[in-house]
Design an enzyme around this catalytic site. Structure first.
Site, PDB file in Angstrom:
ATOM      1  N   SER A   1       0.797  -1.229   0.000  1.00  6.22           N
ATOM      2  CA  SER A   1       0.000   0.000   0.000  1.00  6.22           C
ATOM      3  C   SER A   1       0.830   1.279   0.000  1.00  6.22           C
ATOM      4  O   SER A   1       0.384   2.286  -0.530  1.00  6.22           O
ATOM      5  CB  SER A   1      -0.962   0.009   1.179  1.00  6.22           C
ATOM      6  OG  SER A   1      -0.262  -0.106   2.388  1.00  6.22           O
TER       7      SER A   1
ATOM      8  N   HIS B   1      -4.923  -3.530  -2.986  1.00  5.21           N
ATOM      9  CA  HIS B   1      -4.483  -2.563  -3.992  1.00  5.21           C
ATOM     10  C   HIS B   1      -4.309  -3.169  -5.380  1.00  5.21           C
ATOM     11  O   HIS B   1      -3.798  -2.511  -6.279  1.00  5.21           O
ATOM     12  CB  HIS B   1      -3.179  -1.900  -3.534  1.00  5.21           C
ATOM     13  CG  HIS B   1      -3.389  -1.096  -2.300  1.00  5.21           C
ATOM     14  ND1 HIS B   1      -3.956   0.152  -2.317  1.00  5.21           N
ATOM     15  CD2 HIS B   1      -3.193  -1.396  -0.996  1.00  5.21           C
ATOM     16  CE1 HIS B   1      -4.068   0.599  -1.079  1.00  5.21           C
ATOM     17  NE2 HIS B   1      -3.607  -0.333  -0.258  1.00  5.21           N
TER      18      HIS B   1
ATOM     19  N   LYS C   1     -11.696   0.375  -2.302  1.00  7.88           N
ATOM     20  CA  LYS C   1     -10.708   1.021  -3.174  1.00  7.88           C
ATOM     21  C   LYS C   1     -11.225   0.990  -4.613  1.00  7.88           C
ATOM     22  O   LYS C   1     -11.999   1.849  -4.995  1.00  7.88           O
ATOM     23  CB  LYS C   1      -9.343   0.393  -2.969  1.00  7.88           C
ATOM     24  CG  LYS C   1      -8.893   0.613  -1.507  1.00  7.88           C
ATOM     25  CD  LYS C   1      -7.490   0.242  -1.233  1.00  7.88           C
ATOM     26  CE  LYS C   1      -7.170   0.201   0.242  1.00  7.88           C
ATOM     27  NZ  LYS C   1      -7.316   1.490   0.947  1.00  7.88           N
TER      28      LYS C   1
END
Ligand code: PMP
Length: 365
Positions: free
Chosen positions: A154, A182, A213
């Site tokens: 991250s 991610h 995300k």
């Protein structure tokens, strides 16, 4: 390669719960209308509203989302939680305990570290992406052994060597949890993440992800075998003792998953990865080396916190929001700017960032 019996013995754990009359399962409702609910072809009067998923909070839409996530990740089942943080806190202590060993990459997210601590297992940490050290820790680990890593890290934007890690964990009979927070949506076929991109997703035992995300909303999921998910339904405290996410959220997440998997998702992925490559090239022109990628996170490591704060403030003045990341999120002396590119940026906007960075990274004067 040695043959290993199931070190977690999940079947036995599930059987024991059944024998004791403590087995819990999710029973999806189809329709809620005031105090009447419909499911399994009949109607009930509801005296259990506003509940956790196990009490009365599982709607058909939650189950549909979980089936779709399992299909997406190529696992038998999946379970959603209120956040990615809650997934880690629920999952790791449900599977691991005193006498077991959790081996984490040094740069693992705080949620994974806290979950490992909460489990009571012995914690071992290997230097970031250091395979030899990981192997040494595997050689001496006691009890059930779980290796934990992120796929794209991250704060560094670099990738874990998942092929090698999968090979090592199999050789030592350990399990592997990969946090793809991610990578999902951005990498791999249909956006299924880095493990899928590398063709090792079937060897990952526990796939952790967030719905906050690339999915753009909130929540998290754990995708794994049916047995593991059944155990989590019975043991993961952040799942059991927390109110069900709203049905509308689950519904919206299902639509976003379709988008991510489809042609629109492919187009967005192509954009975001080309923007990452463009940013990487601009950074390299001003002497900043980026991880080889491909990822949407590009750090500019500046060293001491005051310097990183100053550059971040100068960029803010110039109209660019780029957070400054400092200790304890990253190691002391490695304070940085963390650039995240979006599919929605234009090439011209990224060029303007390049110019701004060039100017603001120069010392005062
Ligand atoms: N894992 C990683 C690698 C993350 O970066 C984050 C979010 N910062 C999480 C887990 C937690 O996810 P959530 O925000 O959904 O709690």
């Amino acid at each position: 390669m040695q043959e290993h019996t199931d070190p977690w013995d999940i079947t036995a754990q599930l059987d024991e719960l059944r024998t004791q009359g403590l087995w819990r399962e999710l029973r999806p409702l189809n329709e809620l209308n005031g105090v009447t609910v419909r499911a399994e072809g009949r109607e009930w009067l509801n005296f259990s509203s506003s509940a956790s998923r196990l009490v009365c909070g599982t709607h058909r839409v939650h189950a549909d989302l979980e089936e779709a996530l399992a299909d997406f990740k190529g696992t038998e089942a999946a379970l959603t939680f209120s956040s990615g943080f809650a997934v880690a806190l629920g999952t790791i202590p449900a599977l691991m305990g005193a006498g077991d060993t959790i081996i984490l990459d040094k740069l693992c997210h705080a949620s994974l570290v806290d979950a490992a601590r909460l489990s009571g297992a012995t914690i071992r940490v290997f230097p970031h992406n250091h395979l030899e050290k990981l192997e040494r820790l595997l050689q001496t680990a006691q009890g059930r052994v779980l290796v934990v890593t992120e796929s794209i890290f991250s704060m560094d934007g670099d990738a874990a060597p998942l092929r090698e890690i999968v090979e090592l964990k199999a050789r030592y009979g350990a399990w592997l949890l990969v946090d793809e927070a991610h990578a999902v949506g951005v990498l791999g076929p249909q956006g299924r993440g880095l493990a899928a991109a590398l063709g090792v997703d079937q060897q990952v035992d526990l796939h952790l992800g967030t719905l906050s995300k690339a999915f753009g909303l909130s929540g998290g999921y754990l995708a794994a075998s049916r047995q593991v998910i059944d155990l989590l339904i019975n043991r993961a405290r952040s799942f059991i003792y927390s109110t069900a996410p709203p049905v509308h959220l689950a519904h919206a997440l299902g639509s976003i998953l379709n988008l991510i998997r489809g042609e629109k998702g492919d187009a967005l992925r192509a954009h975001v990865l080309s923007h990452a490559a463009q940013t990487q090239a601009l950074l390299s022109e001003i002497g900043v080396t980026s991880p080889p990628g491909p990822a949407a996170i590009l750090p500019v490591i500046l060293g001491e916190a005051p310097r990183a704060l100053e550059v971040s403030a100068r960029l803010r003045e110039a109209g660019f929001l780029i957070p400054c990341i400092r200790y304890p999120t990253v190691a002391r002396g490695s304070a940085r700017l963390r650039i995240t590119v979006s599919a929605l940026h234009s090439a011209a906007q990224i060029d303007s960032l390049g110019i701004a960075l060039r100017e603001r990274l120069e010392p005062h004067g």
